[in-house]
Design an enzyme around this catalytic site. Structure first.
Site, PDB file in Angstrom:
ATOM      1  CE  LYS A   1      -5.627  -6.245   1.634  1.00  0.00           C
ATOM      2  NZ  LYS A   1      -4.904  -5.588   2.709  1.00  0.00           N
TER       3      LYS A   1
ATOM      4  CG  HIS B   1      -9.156  -7.410   5.092  1.00  0.00           C
ATOM      5  ND1 HIS B   1      -8.809  -8.161   3.990  1.00  0.00           N
ATOM      6  CD2 HIS B   1      -8.001  -7.130   5.743  1.00  0.00           C
ATOM      7  CE1 HIS B   1      -7.497  -8.340   3.984  1.00  0.00           C
ATOM      8  NE2 HIS B   1      -6.984  -7.734   5.024  1.00  0.00           N
TER       9      HIS B   1
ATOM     10  CB  SER C   1      -5.567  -9.106   7.457  1.00  0.00           C
ATOM     11  OG  SER C   1      -4.496  -9.178   8.369  1.00  0.00           O
TER      12      SER C   1
HETATM   13  C1  LIG Z   1      -3.604  -5.328   3.091  1.00  0.00           C
HETATM   14  C2  LIG Z   1      -3.617  -4.503   4.323  1.00  0.00           C
HETATM   15  C3  LIG Z   1      -2.882  -3.321   4.412  1.00  0.00           C
HETATM   16  C4  LIG Z   1      -1.898  -2.939   3.356  1.00  0.00           C
HETATM   17  O1  LIG Z   1      -2.515  -2.407   2.252  1.00  0.00           O
HETATM   18  P1  LIG Z   1      -1.708  -2.390   0.866  1.00  0.00           P
HETATM   19  O2  LIG Z   1      -2.457  -1.436   0.041  1.00  0.00           O
HETATM   20  O3  LIG Z   1      -1.745  -3.796   0.359  1.00  0.00           O
HETATM   21  O4  LIG Z   1      -0.322  -1.937   1.200  1.00  0.00           O
HETATM   22  C5  LIG Z   1      -3.031  -2.539   5.536  1.00  0.00           C
HETATM   23  N1  LIG Z   1      -3.834  -2.912   6.538  1.00  0.00           N
HETATM   24  C6  LIG Z   1      -4.525  -4.057   6.518  1.00  0.00           C
HETATM   25  C7  LIG Z   1      -5.401  -4.417   7.659  1.00  0.00           C
HETATM   26  C8  LIG Z   1      -4.435  -4.891   5.403  1.00  0.00           C
HETATM   27  O5  LIG Z   1      -5.086  -6.044   5.379  1.00  0.00           O
END
Ligand SMILES: *Cc1c(COP(=O)(O)O)cnc(C)c1O
Length: 410
Positions: free
Chosen positions: A264, A232, A204
């Site tokens: 995302k 992602h 991330s």
């Molecule tokens: C953003 C993210 C999460 C968390 O997801 P949310 O739905 O925002 O709680 C988990 N793992 C990774 C790798 C992320 O980038």
């Protein structure tokens, strides 16, 4: 302090005054103030922006229009008309709140349909929806690992995976970033009953991809279960947006448990775990972050279903994003900018020092760009950076303006 809280309340005012003066409560606030001060001195203090517009390639903050290069809305679906309209239509029909947890009466036919759709999309037997990716990851680690087990994490794994591993009570091992040999060593040295390996597919804060083929071999040799969190990559990578596993043509059996999020690239909110029937049934029975939380609102589920449709129909969004990433990288290289090596929409510009990162982020803000400074503990000490993200909603001209401004400021 707990003695003070536990002691019965008295209305005697003298007693109240004396308790206030030497109560742990005042000391408590002093300690918090000191903690906040320290954070400021270290240039690690976080300030929140307040948007007065929808999420998109440009956003409004304090009455100013800024070009937004830090959102995870990679495909520009957060404000897509089909996604918005699906949400509205379902809200008219189903109202807003789901009213209960999924095991009580919060789950409706739309949740069922989304689960089936996600299972089909990922080529797996079943899928389970969670309110967030954070909660999905907690579910995986706490359900599939316990005290006698080992959880193995990449050094740069997402915070939710680290917390998940901690909460599982399993022994936590960290291996070197994207280093299968380091994982192999850690697995061989462990005498845990079960070994669960958790990795981000696309990291991330660095934007690089996990070496899935090698990790799979290492897991197979060491009889470990591999879990991939593709927050992602899902929606963005692969011909149909299936994520890194689709892009690398990895067979489902090699990654028994797959996690991805909706917040995302899909532009909505929530997450899912896809796996075989037995694993999903085990999660339904035992995953506390599934059982003890209110089910997602039906309208949001509809929006996610619509986003999955858009994902397949409008493949031009992935193509455009890919072209913008290439355009940005070649421009940044020509300027000699210190980018981490990444082929994804996440393009971290390394600064190192937190104070400088904040200063440059502020200067970019003044120049009309929103790019937040990412600092420890989100990234390692000395690894402060500007996490630049590109989206399908940007224009080449906006990217050129960013490059020109970075060239001037750095
Ligand atoms: C953003 C993210 C999460 C968390 O997801 P949310 O739905 O925002 O709680 C988990 N793992 C990774 C790798 C992320 O980038």
């Amino acid at each position: 302090m707990s003695r003070q809280i536990d002691s019965p309340r008295k209305d005697n005012s003298e007693e109240n005054i004396s308790r206030k003066n030497n109560s742990g409560k005042d000391g408590f606030k002093d300690r918090l103030e000191q903690k906040l001060k320290d954070r400021k001195v270290q240039n690690l203090f976080r300030k929140r922006h307040t948007l007065t517009s929808c999420q998109g390639p440009t956003v409004k903050i304090d009455g100013r229009l800024l070009i937004n290069f830090c959102s995870n809305d990679y495909l520009g679906l957060a404000n897509h008309p089909e996604v918005v309209s699906a949400f509205k239509k379902t809200a008219d029909q189903y109202g807003i709140g789901s009213g209960a947890s999924s095991l009580v009466c919060g789950r409706c036919d739309l949740h069922q349909r989304l689960e089936e759709r996600l299972a089909e999309k990922t080529g797996r037997e079943a899928a389970l929806i969670f309110p967030s990716g954070y909660m999905a990851n907690l579910a995986v680690a706490t359900t599939f690992a316990g005290r006698a087990d080992g959880v193995f994490l990449d050094r740069l794994a997402h915070a939710s995976l680290i917390d998940a591993a901690r909460l599982s009570n399993a022994r936590l091992h960290r291996y070197q970033h994207v280093d299968p040999a380091s994982l192999d060593l850690a697995l061989k040295q462990s005498s845990a009953d079960q070994k669960l390996v958790l990795t981000d597919a696309v990291f991330s804060m660095d934007g690089d991809k996990a070496p899935l083929d090698e990790l799979i071999s290492v897991c197979n040799v060491n009889n470990a279960v591999l879990v991939v969190d593709d927050a992602h990559g899902f929606g963005v990578l692969g011909k149909n947006g299936g994520g890194l596993l689709e892009e690398k043509e990895i067979s489902v059996g090699d990654v028994p448990i797959f996690v991805a999020t909706f917040g995302k690239a899909l532009g909505t909110a929530g997450a899912f775990i896809a796996a075989d029937q037995i694993m999903i049934e085990t999660l339904i029975q035992f995953a506390r972050t599934y059982i003890y939380t209110t089910a997602q609102p039906p309208a949001l589920i509809s929006a996610t279903l619509a986003a999955l449709e858009v994902l397949e129909i409008e493949s031009w969004r992935r193509e455009k994003l890919g072209a913008l990433v290439k355009h940005f990288c070649s421009g940044a290289n020509a300027l000699g900018l210190d980018l981490l090596s990444s082929e994804t929409a996440i393009q971290p510009l390394m600064i190192g020092d937190s104070e400088n990162a904040v200063r440059i982020s502020d200067e970019l803000f003044d120049a009309g760009f929103l790019i937040s400074a990412i600092r420890p503990p989100t990234v390692p000490e000395g690894g402060a950076r500007l996490r630049i993200t590109l989206t399908a909603g940007h224009t080449e001209e906006q990217v050129d303006r960013l490059l020109e401004t970075l060239g001037r400021l750095l």
